[in-house]
Design a protein around this motif. Structure first.
Motif, PDB file in Angstrom:
ATOM      1  N   LEU A 116      13.228   4.106  -1.182  1.00 56.85           N
ATOM      2  CA  LEU A 116      11.422   3.690  -2.405  1.00 56.85           C
ATOM      3  C   LEU A 116      10.670   2.831  -1.538  1.00 56.85           C
ATOM      4  N   SER A 117       9.084   2.940  -0.984  1.00 56.78           N
ATOM      5  CA  SER A 117       8.535   2.481  -0.751  1.00 56.78           C
ATOM      6  C   SER A 117       8.389   1.407  -1.250  1.00 56.78           C
ATOM      7  N   VAL A 118       8.142   1.336  -3.108  1.00 53.70           N
ATOM      8  CA  VAL A 118       7.825   1.176  -3.903  1.00 53.70           C
ATOM      9  C   VAL A 118       8.779   1.539  -5.087  1.00 53.70           C
ATOM     10  N   ALA A 119       8.740  -0.438  -5.995  1.00 54.72           N
ATOM     11  CA  ALA A 119       9.268  -0.343  -6.787  1.00 54.72           C
ATOM     12  C   ALA A 119       9.110  -1.628  -8.109  1.00 54.72           C
ATOM     13  N   PRO A 120       9.398  -1.179  -8.949  1.00 52.50           N
ATOM     14  CA  PRO A 120       9.130  -2.215 -10.387  1.00 52.50           C
ATOM     15  C   PRO A 120      10.284  -3.589 -10.333  1.00 52.50           C
ATOM     16  N   ILE A 121       9.699  -4.196 -10.696  1.00 50.54           N
ATOM     17  CA  ILE A 121      10.754  -5.662 -10.226  1.00 50.54           C
ATOM     18  C   ILE A 121      10.306  -6.159 -11.540  1.00 50.54           C
ATOM     19  N   ASP A 122      11.760  -6.211 -12.436  1.00 54.63           N
ATOM     20  CA  ASP A 122      10.657  -6.984 -14.119  1.00 54.63           C
ATOM     21  C   ASP A 122      10.464  -8.252 -13.635  1.00 54.63           C
ATOM     22  N   ASP A 123       9.938  -9.249 -15.102  1.00 57.63           N
ATOM     23  CA  ASP A 123       9.502 -10.419 -15.233  1.00 57.63           C
ATOM     24  C   ASP A 123      10.951 -11.478 -14.818  1.00 57.63           C
TER      25      ASP A 123
END
Length: 146
Positions: A116-123
């Motif tokens: 994946l070239s874009v992914a979420p990062i949690d706080d």
């Protein structure tokens, strides 16, 4: 505010390229999951810039300055772009190996869905990565400055 990670091969588009341009579209994403994440980005969200392939490290922070709009490089009209502004280089790059060695980060999509070239990062992961970037490198050989 949400946090994200975008990946690029430095030979195609690097952190230095983005810094030179200031604000640029993040376009060319053709994976549906990554495009879903682009659509979820909101103005003001912070984004880690990750150099993939050769360097494999997070090197800087971007900011979302324009939310999803049709990607002009997509003739089908199915995919979107967002505009990202270069904010700050990290005090030092945080390598993939260093992140994988930290149990607080084992849940990251970066490891589970590495293409994946874009992914979420949690706080919590965001803060952990920032703290790693501020700490001396642990990957240098003994006796060598990092």
């Amino acid at each position: 505010m949400a946090h994200w990670l975008v990946k690029s091969e430095p030979s195609c588009w690097s952190w230095d390229d983005h810094v030179r341009k200031g604000t640029e579209p993040w376009d060319g994403v053709r994976n549906h999951q990554a495009a879903k994440y682009l659509r979820a980005m909101e103005k003001g969200d912070r984004v880690f810039f990750y150099h993939s392939v050769t360097q494999k490290s997070i090197v800087g922070v971007l900011e979302v300055v324009r939310t999803a709009y049709p990607d002009p490089s997509d003739p089908s009209g199915r995919f979107v772009s967002v505009d990202l502004k270069a904010r700050d280089a990290l005090p030092r790059p945080v390598s993939l190996a260093e992140m994988k060695a930290d149990p607080r980060l084992e849940h990251l999509a970066l490891f589970r869905q590495s293409r994946l070239s874009v992914a979420p990062i949690d706080d919590d992961a965001w803060e952990t990565i920032l703290s790693l970037a501020a700490a001396p490198s642990t990957s240098s050989p003994p006796g060598k400055a990092s």
